[in-house]
Design an enzyme around this catalytic site. Sequence first.
Site, PDB file in Angstrom:
ATOM      1  N   ASP A  88       0.859  -1.183   0.000  1.00 31.16           N
ATOM      2  CA  ASP A  88       0.000   0.000   0.000  1.00 31.16           C
ATOM      3  C   ASP A  88       0.896   1.234   0.000  1.00 31.16           C
ATOM      4  OD1 ASP A  88      -1.903   2.008   0.517  1.00 31.16           O
ATOM      5  OD2 ASP A  88      -3.134   0.632   1.701  1.00 31.16           O
ATOM      6  N   ASP A  99      -3.381   7.599  -3.041  1.00 28.84           N
ATOM      7  CA  ASP A  99      -3.222   6.387  -2.239  1.00 28.84           C
ATOM      8  C   ASP A  99      -3.611   5.207  -3.140  1.00 28.84           C
ATOM      9  OD1 ASP A  99      -3.448   4.508  -0.180  1.00 28.84           O
ATOM     10  OD2 ASP A  99      -4.950   5.623   0.974  1.00 28.84           O
ATOM     11  N   HIS A 159     -11.803   6.299   1.795  1.00 32.43           N
ATOM     12  CA  HIS A 159     -11.818   7.580   2.514  1.00 32.43           C
ATOM     13  C   HIS A 159     -11.566   8.740   1.573  1.00 32.43           C
ATOM     14  CE1 HIS A 159      -7.410   7.146   2.165  1.00 32.43           C
ATOM     15  NE2 HIS A 159      -7.688   5.869   2.304  1.00 32.43           N
ATOM     16  N   HIS A 167      -7.018  10.713   5.713  1.00 32.66           N
ATOM     17  CA  HIS A 167      -8.449  10.509   5.928  1.00 32.66           C
ATOM     18  C   HIS A 167      -9.079  11.877   6.171  1.00 32.66           C
ATOM     19  CE1 HIS A 167      -8.670   6.059   6.247  1.00 32.66           C
ATOM     20  NE2 HIS A 167      -7.369   6.223   6.442  1.00 32.66           N
ATOM     21  N   GLU A 192     -11.081   1.266  -1.540  1.00 32.73           N
ATOM     22  CA  GLU A 192     -10.178   0.154  -1.250  1.00 32.73           C
ATOM     23  C   GLU A 192     -10.861  -1.057  -0.642  1.00 32.73           C
ATOM     24  OE1 GLU A 192      -7.170   0.988   1.773  1.00 32.73           O
ATOM     25  OE2 GLU A 192      -8.046   2.960   2.070  1.00 32.73           O
ATOM     26  N   GLU A 287      -6.723  -0.963  -4.414  1.00 33.47           N
ATOM     27  CA  GLU A 287      -7.054   0.434  -4.097  1.00 33.47           C
ATOM     28  C   GLU A 287      -6.650   1.380  -5.210  1.00 33.47           C
ATOM     29  OE1 GLU A 287      -5.019   2.061  -0.628  1.00 33.47           O
ATOM     30  OE2 GLU A 287      -6.543   3.615  -0.413  1.00 33.47           O
TER      31      GLU A 287
HETATM   32 MN    MN Z   1      -3.777   2.770   0.914  1.00 34.93          MN
HETATM   33 MN    MN Z   2      -6.408   4.273   1.639  1.00 37.18          MN
END
Ligand code: MN
Ligand code: MN
Length: 301
Positions: A88, A99, A159, A167, A192, A287
């Site tokens: 990630d 992200d 998010h 977030h 995600e 994601e």
């Molecule tokens: Mn992530």
């Molecule tokens: Mn994330």
Amino acid sequence: MNQYDEEVIEKFRLSGKILRETREEMRGFVREGMSILQVCEKAEELIRKKGGKPAFPCNVSINEVAAHYTSPLNDEHRIPEKAIVKVDLGVHVDGYVTDTAFTVCFDLAYAGMQTAAEHALNTAIGNIHAGMATSKIGEIIEKSIRNRGFKPISNLTGHSVGRYLIHAGTSIPNVAQLSFTKVQAGEVYAIEPFVTTPDAIGRVEDGPEVTIFRLVKAKSVKNPYARKLLDYIEENYRTLPFAERWLKGVVPADKHREAFNELYRSKALMGYPVFIEASRKPVVQAEHTVLITEDGCEVLT
Ligand code: MN
Ligand code: MN
């Protein structure tokens, strides 16, 4: 709600481009037996080389660990054989965060589960548009996963992202749930899905390890080395998560442990425990970060 203007959206686009390129290079890099530290450092180095900054430490979460593991100082762990590896990654450009994540399954028995996560993500991306309720997106993701015979992790969510914020206030659930929040054009979201086996509990719980930290409040600390660490964190990471290994060399090595512990104890820093599937079943993740448009979305990553 954050609706961004064109200049800011260009920064998000650049952030997403750096992240996309990094992800694709990392996909071919991860191998069984490789040190986890090597994976983290490679990803973070690629991000910097491409002109971005890591928005958080590279997470390498293995098997039943769903998220939030990055190499601590002097990590000696390696990627086990037949591991399910979630990588990630986050980038920021002038604070604007994107992200993304991918999973490598070294055990082919879980290839279908990985495809289910990717399919759920793509289905959400194909359906999302301005005015859609976040609960509806959760329903789409859950249905897509269950139709393939797997189970979503119900207490992990996507998010909204913001400037120096991973977030930014709004969650995108991975299951149907009651909520009246709607996504709006010009907002940026990470979607995600996390997927596990049908016999799993399908929730994560906090594990004992903490490898990722964030500044909460710049308190007054007595220890001058703790002060120095705190100043460095404020200056370099602000409200973004960081790894302890990113502080290497800021204070003399023999002063580091005590100084860092003082910051943690005084609650100037908070830690993110690793998330572990409650029944210890393997977890996969996919994601992307998207910009919501009137009739759909633009995938930034
Ligand atoms: Mn992530
Ligand atoms: Mn994330």
